[in-house]
Design an enzyme around this catalytic site. Sequence first.
Site, mmCIF file in Angstrom:
data_model
loop_
_atom_site.group_PDB
_atom_site.id
_atom_site.type_symbol
_atom_site.label_atom_id
_atom_site.label_comp_id
_atom_site.label_asym_id
_atom_site.label_seq_id
_atom_site.Cartn_x
_atom_site.Cartn_y
_atom_site.Cartn_z
ATOM 1 C CB SER A 137 -3.210 1.160 5.771
ATOM 2 O OG SER A 137 -2.748 0.541 5.153
ATOM 3 C CE1 TYR A 149 -5.458 0.375 1.009
ATOM 4 C CE2 TYR A 149 -3.460 0.528 1.421
ATOM 5 C CZ TYR A 149 -5.111 0.013 2.103
ATOM 6 O OH TYR A 149 -5.301 -0.357 3.052
#
Length: 732
Positions: free
Chosen positions: A600, A613
């Site tokens: 990501s 995350y």
Amino acid sequence: MSHVTYLWDDARATALSPADRLVYRSNILGADQRITNTGGGNTSAKLVEVDPLTGRPVRVLWVKGSGGDLRTSTRANFASLYQDRLMQLQEVYAGMSARGVKSPAEDQMVGLYPHCTFNLNPRATSIDTPLHAFVPAAHVDHMHPNAVISVAASRHSERLTREIYGDTVVWTPWQRPGFELGLALLEVVAAHPDAHGVVLGQHGLINWAEDDKACYELTLSLITKAAEYIEARDKGERTFGGQKYAPIDDAARDAVLLQVLPWLRGQVSASAGATADGSQKRMIATLQHDATILRFVNSHDAARLAELGTSCPDHFLRTKIKPLYVAWDPSTGDLEGLRRRLADGLEQYRRDYAAYYEACRHPDSPAMRDPNPTVILIPGLGMIAFGKDKSESRVTAEFYNCAVEVMRGAEAIDEYVALPQQEAFDIEYWLLEEAKLQRMPAEKALARRVVVVVGAGSGIGRAVAHRVAAEGAHVVCADLSEDTAAATAEELTKKYGVGIGVAGSGISGSGPAIGAAVDVTDRASVQRLVRDTVMAYGGLDHVVVTAGIFPTPDATGRVTDAMWRTTFDINVLGGYLVADECRQVWEAQQLPGSLVLTTSVNAIVAKKGSAAYDASKAAANHLVRTLAVELSPLVRVNGLAPATVVQGSTMFPKERVMSSLKKYGIAFDPDASADVLRRQLAEFYAQRTLTRQPITPDDQAEAAYFLLSDRTGRITGQVLNVDGGLPEAFVR
């Protein structure tokens, strides 16, 4: 009829036009593997049609065209030709060639068939067209039934034909399909006016009638007579000389196959030559180990019969001149010994094939093709068939099953004899067959490849599965949800087809895609995924991991310690476990592969409220670099770093979307659908990028395909941002 299935339905047939009745007859004949093999045999009907030029009635031969399969054929698969023009070709041929001698003139006749076309029908006609045209009856069936080929492939086949059929069916010696064989049938009919069929030596059965239903029933009755004759003389296990090797249990067999298959796939792929782009001609496997094939491979006579090769041309075009039989005793469990025998056997097979080519070649023969076997027989393990894709390997297995049944029948009633090598070569390297191969379209970029997509049940993973399937890949759709994984696999199977193999044949299933459940945090679950992949296709080439999680805060707005661990387990440990288990397959195959891990842009862009995350994705970025080092030079490892992809993502349920809209102060209708709210959020995110466009799963899929494909064959250890242009994510 116990040896064939009677499928004719008067009510259905009566409602059809004459041409469609031919299609119907063909479909129900092709539906029974005991009647004809996949893609084999052809049917015809001489019908009265209206000439589009003169408006007058003319007799037209409708005959199954080149290629295709009787079971699945439609009217579009049938050629239509003026019958009188086809008969006139006999005069043309008489002036070109001496009778009884195969010559270039016979092959040149194929180029004249289009001049006989009725009503501009674009379907190319079959090489067997003269067999149908020159038999005067209105309806003709030419089938490849195992029972009749058993008679045709017996040493005393002429005597056996008379014994089984009397004067109603005539025997003819082997002759390559074509114009000469059609003329030979014309002479048979003239010499035997009461006969209604011919056993073609080494080849099959052709029979005729004036009524289509009568022709269908005659076909079934002639096959049944041969099958009953064989059954009355079959000696059970002693037909193949009795059992030589004891069977092993399923678990032991699967354990051996799991260890051997990837290595074997690498052996037959690496030495098969290269495709136009220089990559290996990788092969896809199909396994069979039911009682029928094990009875053969475990028998005393298997080695002798396998060495003889097959008889029917349709059989050896798929299975080659012979299979590779490996005399390994499964009771020893000696894996290294099996590998040695396989390696020695493959080397000897290639030498034998090269010698066969050199001994039989003609000055104008095409270059020698892949010298590897397409069928490998191993006691205890059964049969492993290879092909360029799953469809081809399934059909190859199916054809060798037919060959085994032919051997069984011939050995039961007499002695099996194979087609002479020169005749086999002249079929395999027939210039017309070579021309057909040259007309085949170029293979797609991921043809012959097996791609495992983890997270394929939705979002980016589902888009990746569709993208690589469009490039010809065989796709293993894996997901935590078995149902969603299966749904994606079903979508691909419906779109790209299951091939033309027939269900219920004892051959292992699967088509261009399979679904599988996997929990990437559980090594045992990942091992099951790898096992299922190997057993379905023989190995794997590329892996894309899109599975991930964005942790949901608890009621206090905090991410719990347990959720932190879960986040790292899925986003980091999961990618490592998949790579680590696939590594064994890659190393065994020794075929270049690639791995793409989805990370990501959050790995670089720190954001408030997403510490777990963001940290996990930063770790995933470095895992990409570490795995690139560890798996080199065989496997390339790269990362795909999306910005927020809302569309189709399971990480964006409606509640999270509304929470994000609230956080950004965006007005929304809480009663609106989740899709409407997702589009609203996606548009907001898009406005923060340089391109001002929402990021979609398809954008990520295109990048994933790019990274795993040969186009990036010199790129590894890199992370590619697909974020629409986020300046915050620029690497500094």
